[in-house]
Design a protein around this motif. Sequence first.
Motif, PDB file in Angstrom:
ATOM      1  N   GLN A   1      50.320  65.377 -33.483  1.00  0.00           N
ATOM      2  CA  GLN A   1      50.532  66.664 -34.146  1.00  0.00           C
ATOM      3  C   GLN A   1      49.208  67.274 -34.579  1.00  0.00           C
ATOM      4  OE1 GLN A   1      50.377  67.241 -37.832  1.00  0.00           O
ATOM      5  NE2 GLN A   1      51.148  69.318 -37.704  1.00  0.00           N
ATOM      6  N   PHE A   2      49.087  68.599 -34.396  1.00  0.00           N
ATOM      7  CA  PHE A   2      47.878  69.335 -34.769  1.00  0.00           C
ATOM      8  C   PHE A   2      48.255  70.469 -35.722  1.00  0.00           C
ATOM      9  CE2 PHE A   2      47.342  67.628 -30.521  1.00  0.00           C
ATOM     10  CZ  PHE A   2      46.126  66.970 -30.609  1.00  0.00           C
ATOM     11  N   THR A   3      47.593  70.524 -36.869  1.00  0.00           N
ATOM     12  CA  THR A   3      47.802  71.617 -37.815  1.00  0.00           C
ATOM     13  C   THR A   3      46.770  72.702 -37.519  1.00  0.00           C
ATOM     14  OG1 THR A   3      48.643  70.138 -39.529  1.00  0.00           O
ATOM     15  CG2 THR A   3      47.834  72.277 -40.250  1.00  0.00           C
ATOM     16  N   LEU A   4      47.237  73.886 -37.188  1.00  0.00           N
ATOM     17  CA  LEU A   4      46.351  74.978 -36.781  1.00  0.00           C
ATOM     18  C   LEU A   4      46.089  75.966 -37.903  1.00  0.00           C
ATOM     19  CD1 LEU A   4      48.011  75.544 -33.295  1.00  0.00           C
ATOM     20  CD2 LEU A   4      46.063  74.081 -33.854  1.00  0.00           C
ATOM     21  N   SER A   5      47.034  76.119 -38.824  1.00  0.00           N
ATOM     22  CA  SER A   5      46.818  76.937 -40.018  1.00  0.00           C
ATOM     23  C   SER A   5      47.846  76.534 -41.068  1.00  0.00           C
ATOM     24  CB  SER A   5      46.946  78.440 -39.704  1.00  0.00           C
ATOM     25  OG  SER A   5      48.288  78.797 -39.453  1.00  0.00           O
ATOM     26  N   GLY A   6      47.501  76.781 -42.347  1.00  0.00           N
ATOM     27  CA  GLY A   6      48.426  76.458 -43.422  1.00  0.00           C
ATOM     28  C   GLY A   6      48.438  74.979 -43.763  1.00  0.00           C
ATOM     29  N   GLN A   7      49.254  74.626 -44.725  1.00  0.00           N
ATOM     30  CA  GLN A   7      49.355  73.251 -45.179  1.00  0.00           C
ATOM     31  C   GLN A   7      50.821  72.846 -45.253  1.00  0.00           C
ATOM     32  OE1 GLN A   7      46.908  71.018 -45.849  1.00  0.00           O
ATOM     33  NE2 GLN A   7      45.393  72.509 -45.155  1.00  0.00           N
ATOM     34  N   ARG A   8      51.086  71.564 -45.035  1.00  0.00           N
ATOM     35  CA  ARG A   8      52.432  71.038 -45.187  1.00  0.00           C
ATOM     36  C   ARG A   8      52.324  69.571 -45.564  1.00  0.00           C
ATOM     37  NH1 ARG A   8      56.751  70.328 -40.330  1.00  0.00           N
ATOM     38  NH2 ARG A   8      55.149  68.834 -39.728  1.00  0.00           N
ATOM     39  N   GLN A   9      52.722  69.263 -46.774  1.00  0.00           N
ATOM     40  CA  GLN A   9      52.693  67.878 -47.227  1.00  0.00           C
ATOM     41  C   GLN A   9      53.942  67.166 -46.721  1.00  0.00           C
ATOM     42  OE1 GLN A   9      53.290  67.179 -51.411  1.00  0.00           O
ATOM     43  NE2 GLN A   9      51.908  65.429 -51.426  1.00  0.00           N
ATOM     44  N   VAL A  10      53.761  65.933 -46.280  1.00  0.00           N
ATOM     45  CA  VAL A  10      54.876  65.150 -45.776  1.00  0.00           C
ATOM     46  C   VAL A  10      54.900  63.816 -46.519  1.00  0.00           C
ATOM     47  CG1 VAL A  10      55.949  64.109 -43.741  1.00  0.00           C
ATOM     48  CG2 VAL A  10      54.574  66.185 -43.499  1.00  0.00           C
ATOM     49  N   VAL A  11      56.084  63.411 -46.949  1.00  0.00           N
ATOM     50  CA  VAL A  11      56.269  62.095 -47.553  1.00  0.00           C
ATOM     51  C   VAL A  11      57.187  61.308 -46.634  1.00  0.00           C
ATOM     52  CG1 VAL A  11      57.089  60.795 -49.547  1.00  0.00           C
ATOM     53  CG2 VAL A  11      55.982  63.023 -49.877  1.00  0.00           C
TER      54      VAL A  11
ATOM     55  N   SER B   1      58.931  57.769 -45.970  1.00  0.00           N
ATOM     56  CA  SER B   1      59.317  56.486 -46.569  1.00  0.00           C
ATOM     57  C   SER B   1      58.469  56.171 -47.802  1.00  0.00           C
ATOM     58  CB  SER B   1      59.207  55.359 -45.533  1.00  0.00           C
ATOM     59  OG  SER B   1      60.071  55.614 -44.446  1.00  0.00           O
ATOM     60  N   GLY B   2      58.261  57.187 -48.627  1.00  0.00           N
ATOM     61  CA  GLY B   2      57.549  57.015 -49.892  1.00  0.00           C
ATOM     62  C   GLY B   2      56.046  57.159 -49.818  1.00  0.00           C
ATOM     63  N   ARG B   3      55.484  57.355 -48.619  1.00  0.00           N
ATOM     64  CA  ARG B   3      54.031  57.494 -48.462  1.00  0.00           C
ATOM     65  C   ARG B   3      53.676  58.937 -48.147  1.00  0.00           C
ATOM     66  NH1 ARG B   3      51.960  53.394 -44.100  1.00  0.00           N
ATOM     67  NH2 ARG B   3      50.069  54.558 -44.560  1.00  0.00           N
ATOM     68  N   GLU B   4      52.708  59.490 -48.925  1.00  0.00           N
ATOM     69  CA  GLU B   4      52.287  60.869 -48.716  1.00  0.00           C
ATOM     70  C   GLU B   4      51.333  60.975 -47.539  1.00  0.00           C
ATOM     71  OE1 GLU B   4      50.708  62.732 -52.170  1.00  0.00           O
ATOM     72  OE2 GLU B   4      52.453  62.291 -53.422  1.00  0.00           O
ATOM     73  N   HIS B   5      51.470  62.090 -46.833  1.00  0.00           N
ATOM     74  CA  HIS B   5      50.595  62.321 -45.678  1.00  0.00           C
ATOM     75  C   HIS B   5      50.401  63.818 -45.500  1.00  0.00           C
ATOM     76  CE1 HIS B   5      48.780  61.922 -41.739  1.00  0.00           C
ATOM     77  NE2 HIS B   5      49.652  62.795 -41.271  1.00  0.00           N
ATOM     78  N   GLU B   6      49.162  64.219 -45.225  1.00  0.00           N
ATOM     79  CA  GLU B   6      48.870  65.631 -45.001  1.00  0.00           C
ATOM     80  C   GLU B   6      47.752  65.751 -43.969  1.00  0.00           C
ATOM     81  OE1 GLU B   6      47.273  69.435 -47.611  1.00  0.00           O
ATOM     82  OE2 GLU B   6      48.558  67.949 -48.568  1.00  0.00           O
ATOM     83  N   THR B   7      47.936  66.622 -42.999  1.00  0.00           N
ATOM     84  CA  THR B   7      46.922  66.833 -41.972  1.00  0.00           C
ATOM     85  C   THR B   7      46.127  68.087 -42.287  1.00  0.00           C
ATOM     86  OG1 THR B   7      48.404  65.872 -40.311  1.00  0.00           O
ATOM     87  CG2 THR B   7      46.508  67.102 -39.504  1.00  0.00           C
ATOM     88  N   PRO B   8      44.808  67.992 -42.488  1.00  0.00           N
ATOM     89  CA  PRO B   8      44.004  69.188 -42.767  1.00  0.00           C
ATOM     90  C   PRO B   8      44.025  70.161 -41.597  1.00  0.00           C
ATOM     91  CG  PRO B   8      42.784  67.159 -43.262  1.00  0.00           C
ATOM     92  CD  PRO B   8      44.004  66.763 -42.508  1.00  0.00           C
ATOM     93  N   VAL B   9      43.817  71.431 -41.896  1.00  0.00           N
ATOM     94  CA  VAL B   9      43.763  72.455 -40.853  1.00  0.00           C
ATOM     95  C   VAL B   9      42.639  72.128 -39.874  1.00  0.00           C
ATOM     96  CG1 VAL B   9      43.382  74.902 -40.391  1.00  0.00           C
ATOM     97  CG2 VAL B   9      44.709  74.214 -42.376  1.00  0.00           C
ATOM     98  N   GLY B  10      42.946  72.255 -38.581  1.00  0.00           N
ATOM     99  CA  GLY B  10      41.950  71.970 -37.556  1.00  0.00           C
ATOM    100  C   GLY B  10      41.878  70.520 -37.148  1.00  0.00           C
ATOM    101  N   ARG B  11      42.720  69.689 -37.746  1.00  0.00           N
ATOM    102  CA  ARG B  11      42.725  68.270 -37.405  1.00  0.00           C
ATOM    103  C   ARG B  11      44.085  67.884 -36.836  1.00  0.00           C
ATOM    104  NH1 ARG B  11      38.966  65.191 -40.156  1.00  0.00           N
ATOM    105  NH2 ARG B  11      39.652  63.537 -38.731  1.00  0.00           N
ATOM    106  N   GLY B  12      44.216  66.639 -36.454  1.00  0.00           N
ATOM    107  CA  GLY B  12      45.473  66.157 -35.913  1.00  0.00           C
ATOM    108  C   GLY B  12      45.729  64.726 -36.325  1.00  0.00           C
ATOM    109  N   THR B  13      46.942  64.255 -36.036  1.00  0.00           N
ATOM    110  CA  THR B  13      47.295  62.862 -36.299  1.00  0.00           C
ATOM    111  C   THR B  13      48.125  62.322 -35.136  1.00  0.00           C
ATOM    112  OG1 THR B  13      49.299  63.491 -37.506  1.00  0.00           O
ATOM    113  CG2 THR B  13      47.331  63.076 -38.814  1.00  0.00           C
ATOM    114  N   LEU B  14      47.962  61.040 -34.884  1.00  0.00           N
ATOM    115  CA  LEU B  14      48.848  60.322 -33.983  1.00  0.00           C
ATOM    116  C   LEU B  14      49.642  59.380 -34.869  1.00  0.00           C
ATOM    117  CD1 LEU B  14      49.717  59.774 -31.040  1.00  0.00           C
ATOM    118  CD2 LEU B  14      48.025  57.934 -30.991  1.00  0.00           C
ATOM    119  N   ALA B  15      50.952  59.629 -34.991  1.00  0.00           N
ATOM    120  CA  ALA B  15      51.785  58.890 -35.937  1.00  0.00           C
ATOM    121  C   ALA B  15      52.811  58.030 -35.211  1.00  0.00           C
ATOM    122  CB  ALA B  15      52.493  59.859 -36.883  1.00  0.00           C
TER     123      ALA B  15
END
Length: 293
Positions: A47-57, A59-73
């Motif tokens: 997943q790649f965040t291109l603009s804006g923010q979205r916090q995700v929790v 199973s009890g763990r917080e996760h957020e991808t900064p704009v311009g970055r990505g994650t492999l989850a």
Amino acid sequence: MLRSEVGTGIAYKVTTYSGIEIVYHEVHYHKPYPFRFASKGRMVELQFTLSGQRQVVVSGREHETPVGRGTLAFVQDFQAQFYPSAEEPYTSLSLAIPVALFDYAANPSAASPNNHLDFNRLLQGQTFRSFDVEPDARSMILIKQLISDLKNADRSPLMMEAAALELLNRHMHQLFVVTPIPSGLSKGDVQKLHQAKQILESCMADPPSLLALAKMVELNDFKLKMGFKACFGLTVFEYVRQIRLDHAMSLLRNRAANVTKAAMTVGYSNVSAFSEQFFRRYGMKPSEVKKQF
């Protein structure tokens, strides 16, 4: 479409032949509107965040991808709560990848069983684990191409499949060693060769000389020249030509440039030479692309 009381925007989704779900979100919420999602299944998501923010929790763990970055989850048997921001539009591109496809891509050779990499080994019995990824110049071209294709009713499903697989492959290589290391090279050498590849992609119109590139990645020019061919199947010169032509094809397909502008953008000063190379690679003249797509 987003419900009007929640916000404005739309989500596009296409499932490829291999089962990859390509999803693009382009939404603006009126107010923070948390929503939940749960699944007993297993999933790999790039997943790649291109603009804006979205916090995700998850199973009890917080996760957020900064704009311009990505994650492999990697997730299994999970519950997730999403908390989007209402301050600015949120746009993201994600690939939901079948676990079987990820495991297949992670182990192209059975020659090194000790280096076996798969979903279960990476997840380590957890419900959620993620790795940060850094989109490079080529990744951003692929991301923009996928977004354009998602919005285009006349899109080519095979081209989308190819772009999604290349995007996954690039970031698996960024995170893990998923191919055998060629003889005479170390793991560090291979990482430097991938760095050289990214440098070429970021300045394809005016690439550095072989000697300058070798100095930039701290390899001697012989190891760069021989190692690049061993790792990627192309010489440095052949690779530059390939990415130039591929980017030109993308510009022409999206009607973002005419033939002359496309040639100049990717580094060709001679349009005739560009057209000749383009025909050799794609079997059609650049001027014919609009008729084909």
